[in-house]
Design a protein around this motif. Sequence first.
Motif, PDB file in Angstrom:
ATOM      1  N   VAL A 185      38.502  36.989  40.693  1.00 29.82           N
ATOM      2  CA  VAL A 185      39.526  37.632  41.513  1.00 29.82           C
ATOM      3  C   VAL A 185      40.848  36.959  41.201  1.00 29.82           C
ATOM      4  O   VAL A 185      40.891  35.857  40.632  1.00 29.82           O
ATOM      5  N   VAL A 186      41.945  37.615  41.539  1.00 32.59           N
ATOM      6  CA  VAL A 186      43.267  37.010  41.391  1.00 32.59           C
ATOM      7  C   VAL A 186      43.870  36.892  42.781  1.00 32.59           C
ATOM      8  O   VAL A 186      44.019  37.885  43.494  1.00 32.59           O
ATOM      9  N   ALA A 191      43.977  33.408  38.705  1.00 31.72           N
ATOM     10  CA  ALA A 191      42.619  33.913  38.515  1.00 31.72           C
ATOM     11  C   ALA A 191      41.621  32.851  38.964  1.00 31.72           C
ATOM     12  O   ALA A 191      41.715  31.689  38.566  1.00 31.72           O
ATOM     13  N   LYS A 192      40.675  33.255  39.800  1.00 30.66           N
ATOM     14  CA  LYS A 192      39.682  32.333  40.323  1.00 30.66           C
ATOM     15  C   LYS A 192      38.297  32.929  40.180  1.00 30.66           C
ATOM     16  O   LYS A 192      38.127  34.145  40.179  1.00 30.66           O
ATOM     17  N   ARG A 193      37.307  32.067  40.072  1.00 32.96           N
ATOM     18  CA  ARG A 193      35.911  32.492  40.089  1.00 32.96           C
ATOM     19  C   ARG A 193      35.336  32.155  41.457  1.00 32.96           C
ATOM     20  O   ARG A 193      35.415  31.004  41.917  1.00 32.96           O
ATOM     21  N   ILE A 194      34.798  33.158  42.134  1.00 37.11           N
ATOM     22  CA  ILE A 194      34.199  32.944  43.451  1.00 37.11           C
ATOM     23  C   ILE A 194      32.742  33.384  43.393  1.00 37.11           C
ATOM     24  O   ILE A 194      32.358  34.195  42.554  1.00 37.11           O
ATOM     25  N   PRO A 195      31.896  32.849  44.276  1.00 37.58           N
ATOM     26  CA  PRO A 195      30.470  33.222  44.241  1.00 37.58           C
ATOM     27  C   PRO A 195      30.280  34.710  44.487  1.00 37.58           C
ATOM     28  O   PRO A 195      31.037  35.341  45.233  1.00 37.58           O
ATOM     29  N   ASP A 217      31.965  41.148  39.743  1.00 40.44           N
ATOM     30  CA  ASP A 217      32.718  40.798  38.534  1.00 40.44           C
ATOM     31  C   ASP A 217      33.096  42.055  37.744  1.00 40.44           C
ATOM     32  O   ASP A 217      32.746  42.192  36.577  1.00 40.44           O
ATOM     33  N   GLY A 218      33.836  42.967  38.394  1.00 41.34           N
ATOM     34  CA  GLY A 218      34.135  44.259  37.797  1.00 41.34           C
ATOM     35  C   GLY A 218      35.545  44.443  37.288  1.00 41.34           C
ATOM     36  O   GLY A 218      35.930  45.560  36.931  1.00 41.34           O
ATOM     37  N   GLU A 231      47.676  39.912  43.117  1.00 43.92           N
ATOM     38  CA  GLU A 231      46.478  40.108  43.929  1.00 43.92           C
ATOM     39  C   GLU A 231      45.604  41.162  43.264  1.00 43.92           C
ATOM     40  O   GLU A 231      46.034  42.294  43.039  1.00 43.92           O
ATOM     41  N   MET A 232      44.348  40.791  42.968  1.00 46.39           N
ATOM     42  CA  MET A 232      43.478  41.695  42.227  1.00 46.39           C
ATOM     43  C   MET A 232      42.024  41.346  42.526  1.00 46.39           C
ATOM     44  O   MET A 232      41.656  40.174  42.567  1.00 46.39           O
TER      45      MET A 232
END
Length: 393
Positions: A185-186, A191-195, A217-218, A231-232
């Motif tokens: 997500v942004v 940009a971050k990786r979240i569970p 993760d789309g 924001e994304m």
Amino acid sequence: MAAKKKALHIGAGMVGRCVVHNLLPYFDVRVLDMSDENLEETKKLYPSVEVVKGSALDKEVVSKASEDCDIITAAMPGTIGYKVTKLAIELGKKIASVSAMNGRSDAPYHEIGLRTGGLGISMVGFEPGMSSFFAGRGYYRLDKCEEMYLYVGGGLPINPRPPFNYFTTWSLYDNINQFNQPATVVRGGEAKRIPALSEVMPFEIEDYKDLECFTSDGLGGLFRCFKDVPEMAAYTVRWPGIAAQMRFLNELDLFDEEERRLGKVDQVPRDILMDIFGKKYQRLPGEEDMSILRIVTKGIKGNDRVTYTFEIAQREIPETGYTSMAWTTATTCAIFARAIADGKLTGKGILNCEQLARDDEFYDWVLEEQRKLGIFYKEKVEIEKNAKLWENK
């Protein structure tokens, strides 16, 4: 009458056969697959196709099978789909593939194409594919895009059936992977990786009021392409309850791919999960699906705050003989493949759907071709006049 162009299609599962169905009016088609069953079913449905048994990752096999072809199309699981794209580009071929890049940047493949003359577009299905196409369309129609959100539910049963209220119409591995794979997500421009499954919300579209969606993760390559959007996020849409079920299975470590002692034998937990899902996720006779998509882009245009929303709740079209998931995915791949083979899309390296949506003529052509196949996307524009002027005071 001019002779038809030739196409090699790789991967003859349900989605792959649907790609073949949509290519046949325009191409003489050759089909490559490792499975005798898939090839036999394809030949039964489409007697005019030539079938070739072989590995999609065998460079010599693919080179020979595609030597007289104008285009390659592919419908493979994401775990190997990106390898097929790379191989085709290395051979200097043209390819349109429905497969996601499995989290990878396409930049290395673009560089290969610049050297070999290969031209390709991956992630060109329903999602990713049309989802990215509409996201790009909204982005380019704004002076400044501030928010971008994707909501997609592929192969959603029209009538949910317990225990999971879902049946699989595509790669089972890719399907369940979305419940375990971290999501990009942004937030605040970063940009971050979240569970997976970390954010769950209610969702509704048209007559379907009681759905839910969760982070997945789309985003594909959107966060790399549009780095100025602060924001994304992308969300998977399902009937309620599955997010809680999958979170529970995650907490039991049943998605793990490392072998360990289970009972009296050594087992890979995910193998057990795949076996269970393979039975419980089966589509039963008479069941129909729908494909849900909503893409929202928000931002500034002139002095106005503008929101562009693109959406569809596409029910299965029984006369096609295919699920909604297969139809919306395969038609998109075939349309873009035609565009490459016919010279509408040119160049070297890797193209992407989001940037192609900037061209008005091409965008209109794609949507018209979709409409011819019974797929009608909707667009809504919301405008808050002079919002920017108030902010500046």
